[in-house]
Design a protein around this motif. Structure first.
Motif, PDB file in Angstrom:
ATOM      1  N   LEU A   1      -3.058  -7.462 -10.195  1.00  0.00           N
ATOM      2  CA  LEU A   1      -2.432  -6.593  -9.201  1.00  0.00           C
ATOM      3  C   LEU A   1      -2.938  -6.935  -7.804  1.00  0.00           C
ATOM      4  O   LEU A   1      -4.152  -7.042  -7.593  1.00  0.00           O
ATOM      5  CB  LEU A   1      -2.750  -5.127  -9.501  1.00  0.00           C
ATOM      6  CG  LEU A   1      -2.356  -4.115  -8.433  1.00  0.00           C
ATOM      7  CD1 LEU A   1      -0.830  -4.060  -8.305  1.00  0.00           C
ATOM      8  CD2 LEU A   1      -2.915  -2.727  -8.759  1.00  0.00           C
ATOM      9  N   THR A   2      -2.013  -7.103  -6.886  1.00  0.00           N
ATOM     10  CA  THR A   2      -2.356  -7.296  -5.477  1.00  0.00           C
ATOM     11  C   THR A   2      -1.686  -6.189  -4.679  1.00  0.00           C
ATOM     12  O   THR A   2      -0.468  -6.019  -4.756  1.00  0.00           O
ATOM     13  CB  THR A   2      -1.870  -8.658  -4.954  1.00  0.00           C
ATOM     14  OG1 THR A   2      -2.433  -9.696  -5.759  1.00  0.00           O
ATOM     15  CG2 THR A   2      -2.301  -8.861  -3.503  1.00  0.00           C
ATOM     16  N   VAL A   3      -2.494  -5.434  -3.946  1.00  0.00           N
ATOM     17  CA  VAL A   3      -1.962  -4.374  -3.096  1.00  0.00           C
ATOM     18  C   VAL A   3      -2.143  -4.815  -1.652  1.00  0.00           C
ATOM     19  O   VAL A   3      -3.262  -4.982  -1.170  1.00  0.00           O
ATOM     20  CB  VAL A   3      -2.675  -3.037  -3.337  1.00  0.00           C
ATOM     21  CG1 VAL A   3      -2.050  -1.953  -2.460  1.00  0.00           C
ATOM     22  CG2 VAL A   3      -2.606  -2.648  -4.805  1.00  0.00           C
ATOM     23  N   ASN A   4      -1.035  -5.015  -0.989  1.00  0.00           N
ATOM     24  CA  ASN A   4      -1.049  -5.524   0.381  1.00  0.00           C
ATOM     25  C   ASN A   4      -1.110  -4.381   1.385  1.00  0.00           C
ATOM     26  O   ASN A   4      -0.403  -3.378   1.227  1.00  0.00           O
ATOM     27  CB  ASN A   4       0.186  -6.379   0.631  1.00  0.00           C
ATOM     28  CG  ASN A   4       0.293  -7.528  -0.346  1.00  0.00           C
ATOM     29  OD1 ASN A   4      -0.551  -8.417  -0.370  1.00  0.00           O
ATOM     30  ND2 ASN A   4       1.332  -7.520  -1.174  1.00  0.00           N
TER      31      ASN A   4
ATOM     32  N   GLU B   1       0.838  -1.202   0.000  1.00  0.00           N
ATOM     33  CA  GLU B   1       0.000   0.000   0.000  1.00  0.00           C
ATOM     34  C   GLU B   1       0.872   1.252   0.000  1.00  0.00           C
ATOM     35  O   GLU B   1       1.866   1.327   0.730  1.00  0.00           O
ATOM     36  CB  GLU B   1      -0.896  -0.010   1.235  1.00  0.00           C
ATOM     37  CG  GLU B   1      -1.861   1.149   1.327  1.00  0.00           C
ATOM     38  CD  GLU B   1      -2.811   1.005   2.505  1.00  0.00           C
ATOM     39  OE1 GLU B   1      -2.690   0.006   3.257  1.00  0.00           O
ATOM     40  OE2 GLU B   1      -3.668   1.888   2.679  1.00  0.00           O
ATOM     41  N   GLY B   2       0.510   2.216  -0.836  1.00  0.00           N
ATOM     42  CA  GLY B   2       1.252   3.464  -0.903  1.00  0.00           C
ATOM     43  C   GLY B   2       2.265   3.528  -2.034  1.00  0.00           C
ATOM     44  O   GLY B   2       2.740   4.615  -2.381  1.00  0.00           O
ATOM     45  N   GLU B   3       2.620   2.391  -2.607  1.00  0.00           N
ATOM     46  CA  GLU B   3       3.580   2.376  -3.722  1.00  0.00           C
ATOM     47  C   GLU B   3       2.896   2.827  -5.013  1.00  0.00           C
ATOM     48  O   GLU B   3       1.668   2.795  -5.144  1.00  0.00           O
ATOM     49  CB  GLU B   3       4.170   0.974  -3.900  1.00  0.00           C
ATOM     50  CG  GLU B   3       5.076   0.538  -2.755  1.00  0.00           C
ATOM     51  CD  GLU B   3       5.715  -0.816  -3.023  1.00  0.00           C
ATOM     52  OE1 GLU B   3       6.202  -1.424  -2.059  1.00  0.00           O
ATOM     53  OE2 GLU B   3       5.725  -1.267  -4.173  1.00  0.00           O
ATOM     54  N   ASN B   4       3.736   3.226  -5.964  1.00  0.00           N
ATOM     55  CA  ASN B   4       3.271   3.570  -7.309  1.00  0.00           C
ATOM     56  C   ASN B   4       3.566   2.411  -8.255  1.00  0.00           C
ATOM     57  O   ASN B   4       4.497   1.626  -8.006  1.00  0.00           O
ATOM     58  CB  ASN B   4       3.981   4.827  -7.829  1.00  0.00           C
ATOM     59  CG  ASN B   4       3.763   6.020  -6.933  1.00  0.00           C
ATOM     60  OD1 ASN B   4       2.736   6.152  -6.271  1.00  0.00           O
ATOM     61  ND2 ASN B   4       4.752   6.910  -6.900  1.00  0.00           N
ATOM     62  N   LEU B   5       2.790   2.321  -9.325  1.00  0.00           N
ATOM     63  CA  LEU B   5       3.025   1.244 -10.279  1.00  0.00           C
ATOM     64  C   LEU B   5       2.540   1.641 -11.656  1.00  0.00           C
ATOM     65  O   LEU B   5       1.693   2.529 -11.797  1.00  0.00           O
ATOM     66  CB  LEU B   5       2.281  -0.028  -9.838  1.00  0.00           C
ATOM     67  CG  LEU B   5       0.758   0.101  -9.873  1.00  0.00           C
ATOM     68  CD1 LEU B   5       0.163  -0.806 -10.947  1.00  0.00           C
ATOM     69  CD2 LEU B   5       0.151  -0.187  -8.508  1.00  0.00           C
ATOM     70  N   THR B   6       3.099   0.966 -12.655  1.00  0.00           N
ATOM     71  CA  THR B   6       2.656   1.164 -14.038  1.00  0.00           C
ATOM     72  C   THR B   6       2.494  -0.191 -14.702  1.00  0.00           C
ATOM     73  O   THR B   6       3.356  -1.062 -14.549  1.00  0.00           O
ATOM     74  CB  THR B   6       3.670   2.003 -14.830  1.00  0.00           C
ATOM     75  OG1 THR B   6       3.851   3.260 -14.169  1.00  0.00           O
ATOM     76  CG2 THR B   6       3.168   2.249 -16.252  1.00  0.00           C
TER      77      THR B   6
END
Lengths: 114, 114
Positions: free
Chosen positions: B110-113, B15-20
């Motif tokens: 995508l999995t956001v932990n 959680e809080g990270e950026n991604l493309t």
């Protein structure tokens, strides 16, 4: 809100059985679609219909047929189910006459063929 | 035959990270749609991009359509667990193609932990 309703969330059938998957949409959409979704293969188009009684094959129509007797209802038929038809089946509808519009999907029907 | 590739296939972040995530093809598109599919649900449209070079923002999601209209990207800022899902791209073929035969990429899971 547009609602696309698939008749069964989960089905378990035996090899050789005839299977009907029903889909109903409540927004007077012209176009309706059946996809199957498999891990690693993504969404693949089985059949689509752009008008009542009109149908066209998608990319993987073998082993399937469809029926669209009324505008709001699009049925997918497996004449003789086989184990390789175990999959998640997704119905969708759209209103754009050019086929470019947003697809509205149902929640899916997970079919297991034993 | 259009080759459509989405990358990465899987992405697990905090959680809080950026991604493309990316959607690339060997062919030119007339437009492209991005859908998100949450577990146990059908895909839902996020955005349609139409013009080469176009950038669209949807809260923390930024969508870009390549100048040559052969690729697209989705950037998520400060990812949240609610962003978890399968992200699918669906390009529309150029004029003259069968617009009804919408081809989906295989998706990025995508999995956001928390």
């Amino acid at each position: 809100d547009v609602k696309v309703t698939q008749s069964s969330r989960y089905l378990v059938k035996r090899t050789g059985e005839k299977v009907f998957l029903e889909c109903v949409q409540d927004m007077d959409h012209e176009n309706m679609f059946w996809y199957r979704q498999d891990p690693g293969l993504g969404l693949r188009l089985i059949y689509f219909s752009y008008d009542v009684k009109m149908k066209e094959k998608g990319d993987i129509p073998e082993g399937y047929s469809v029926s669209r007797e009324k505008k709001e209802r699009f049925s997918l038929i497996l004449e003789s189910a086989s184990t390789n038809q175990t999959s998640m089946y997704l119905c969708a509808s759209s209103f754009d006459s050019r086929g470019l519009g947003e697809l509205f999907f149902g929640e899916g029907s997970r079919l297991t063929v034993l | 035959t259009q080759l459509l590739e989405q990358s990465p296939q899987f992405l697990s972040i905090q959680e809080g990270e950026n991604l493309t995530v990316y959607c690339n093809s060997s062919s030119v598109f007339s437009s492209l749609q991005w859908y998100r599919q949450e577990p146990g649900e059908g895909p839902v449209l996020l955005v349609t991009v139409v013009t080469g070079g176009e950038v669209k923002k949807l809260k923390r999601l930024t969508f870009q359509f390549g100048d040559a209209r052969k690729d697209s990207s989705l950037h998520i800022t400060a990812a949240q667990p609610g962003d978890t899902g399968l992200y699918l791209c669906a390009p529309h073929p150029p004029s003259g193609g069968s617009n009804y035969k919408l081809t989906f990429g295989k998706g990025t899971l995508l999995t956001v932990n928390p």
